[in-house]
Design a protein around this motif. Structure first.
Motif, PDB file in Angstrom:
ATOM      1  N   TRP A  60       0.204  -1.577  -2.524  1.00 23.74           N
ATOM      2  CA  TRP A  60       0.532  -1.807  -3.894  1.00 23.74           C
ATOM      3  C   TRP A  60      -0.613  -1.317  -4.814  1.00 23.74           C
ATOM      4  CZ3 TRP A  60       5.011  -4.659  -4.093  1.00 23.74           C
ATOM      5  CH2 TRP A  60       5.401  -5.593  -2.631  1.00 23.74           C
ATOM      6  N   ALA A 103      -1.285  -8.157   0.962  1.00 22.95           N
ATOM      7  CA  ALA A 103      -0.535  -8.115  -0.305  1.00 22.95           C
ATOM      8  C   ALA A 103      -1.674  -7.898  -0.663  1.00 22.95           C
ATOM      9  CB  ALA A 103      -0.563  -9.315  -0.538  1.00 22.95           C
ATOM     10  N   TRP A 104      -3.418  -7.197  -0.499  1.00 20.55           N
ATOM     11  CA  TRP A 104      -4.474  -6.908  -1.702  1.00 20.55           C
ATOM     12  C   TRP A 104      -4.242  -5.479  -1.192  1.00 20.55           C
ATOM     13  CZ3 TRP A 104      -7.565 -10.917   1.199  1.00 20.55           C
ATOM     14  CH2 TRP A 104      -6.985 -13.034   0.898  1.00 20.55           C
ATOM     15  N   ASN A 105      -3.986  -4.949  -0.096  1.00 20.72           N
ATOM     16  CA  ASN A 105      -4.149  -3.546   0.307  1.00 20.72           C
ATOM     17  C   ASN A 105      -3.679  -2.577  -1.063  1.00 20.72           C
ATOM     18  OD1 ASN A 105      -4.614  -0.773   1.491  1.00 20.72           O
ATOM     19  ND2 ASN A 105      -4.171  -1.469   3.352  1.00 20.72           N
ATOM     20  N   PRO A 106      -4.185  -1.731  -1.680  1.00 19.60           N
ATOM     21  CA  PRO A 106      -3.912  -0.537  -2.583  1.00 19.60           C
ATOM     22  C   PRO A 106      -3.406   0.312  -2.371  1.00 19.60           C
ATOM     23  CG  PRO A 106      -6.836  -0.679  -2.373  1.00 19.60           C
ATOM     24  CD  PRO A 106      -6.195  -1.920  -1.440  1.00 19.60           C
ATOM     25  N   ALA A 120      -3.005 -11.750   4.991  1.00 15.14           N
ATOM     26  CA  ALA A 120      -2.508 -12.057   2.907  1.00 15.14           C
ATOM     27  C   ALA A 120      -3.590 -10.328   2.628  1.00 15.14           C
ATOM     28  CB  ALA A 120      -3.452 -13.063   2.688  1.00 15.14           C
ATOM     29  N   GLU A 121      -3.651  -9.007   3.782  1.00 15.42           N
ATOM     30  CA  GLU A 121      -4.366  -8.225   3.320  1.00 15.42           C
ATOM     31  C   GLU A 121      -3.798  -6.903   3.206  1.00 15.42           C
ATOM     32  OE1 GLU A 121      -6.897  -8.647   6.478  1.00 15.42           O
ATOM     33  OE2 GLU A 121      -9.118  -9.527   5.492  1.00 15.42           O
ATOM     34  N   ASP A 173      -1.987  -1.302  -7.814  1.00 11.34           N
ATOM     35  CA  ASP A 173      -2.605  -2.343  -8.628  1.00 11.34           C
ATOM     36  C   ASP A 173      -2.944  -4.082  -8.084  1.00 11.34           C
ATOM     37  OD1 ASP A 173      -3.940  -0.706 -10.840  1.00 11.34           O
ATOM     38  OD2 ASP A 173      -2.420  -0.710 -11.638  1.00 11.34           O
ATOM     39  N   PRO A 174      -3.171  -3.921  -6.774  1.00 12.46           N
ATOM     40  CA  PRO A 174      -2.148  -5.363  -5.875  1.00 12.46           C
ATOM     41  C   PRO A 174      -3.062  -7.387  -6.623  1.00 12.46           C
ATOM     42  CG  PRO A 174      -3.962  -4.226  -5.171  1.00 12.46           C
ATOM     43  CD  PRO A 174      -3.857  -3.332  -5.401  1.00 12.46           C
ATOM     44  N   LEU A 175      -3.896  -6.640  -7.630  1.00 11.72           N
ATOM     45  CA  LEU A 175      -4.706  -8.089  -7.916  1.00 11.72           C
ATOM     46  C   LEU A 175      -3.974  -8.672  -9.480  1.00 11.72           C
ATOM     47  CD1 LEU A 175      -7.924  -8.158  -6.909  1.00 11.72           C
ATOM     48  CD2 LEU A 175      -6.017  -9.219  -5.980  1.00 11.72           C
TER      49      LEU A 175
END
Ligand code: HEM
Length: 68
Positions: free
Chosen positions: A12, A6-9, A3-4, A14-16
């Motif tokens: 991605w 998917a949260w890594n700028p 999952a990390e 603006d990942p959130l």
């Protein structure tokens, strides 16, 4: 942790932020490969030798579900 990714700028922008268009290119074609054979930015079906063999069926049903 998967999952990390998917949260890594760095992976991605603006990942959130909810941006479904990030998964499309201008012509509506998939921007990346979710099976991880070209790159790994997310891996909902795993990756490599044990990648989910039902990924095509899964994507098909999800697209069908969203379309109706
Ligand atoms: C949206 C739907 C689905 C998702 C998100 C999903 C996700 C996954 C994931 C994460 C794995 C583990 C991969 C690994 O161990 O690295 C897996 C394995 C597997 N999936 Fe799916 N799956 C989906 C649908 C399906 C369907 C529809 C089928 C069969 C009709 C299926 C059959 C399998 C099988 C047999 C494995 C084991 C593959 C192996 O260990 O070699 N999956 N799936």
């Amino acid at each position: 942790m998967v999952a990390e990714i998917a949260w890594n700028p760095e992976v991605w922008e603006d990942p959130l932020v909810f941006k479904p268009e990030r998964f499309l290119t201008g012509d509506g074609v998939e921007a990346f490969d979710v099976t991880g054979s070209k790159e790994i930015k997310m891996m909902p079906f795993g990756a490599g030798r044990r990648v989910c063999p039902g990924n095509g069926l899964g994507i098909f049903h999800l697209e069908y579900f969203v379309a109706i």
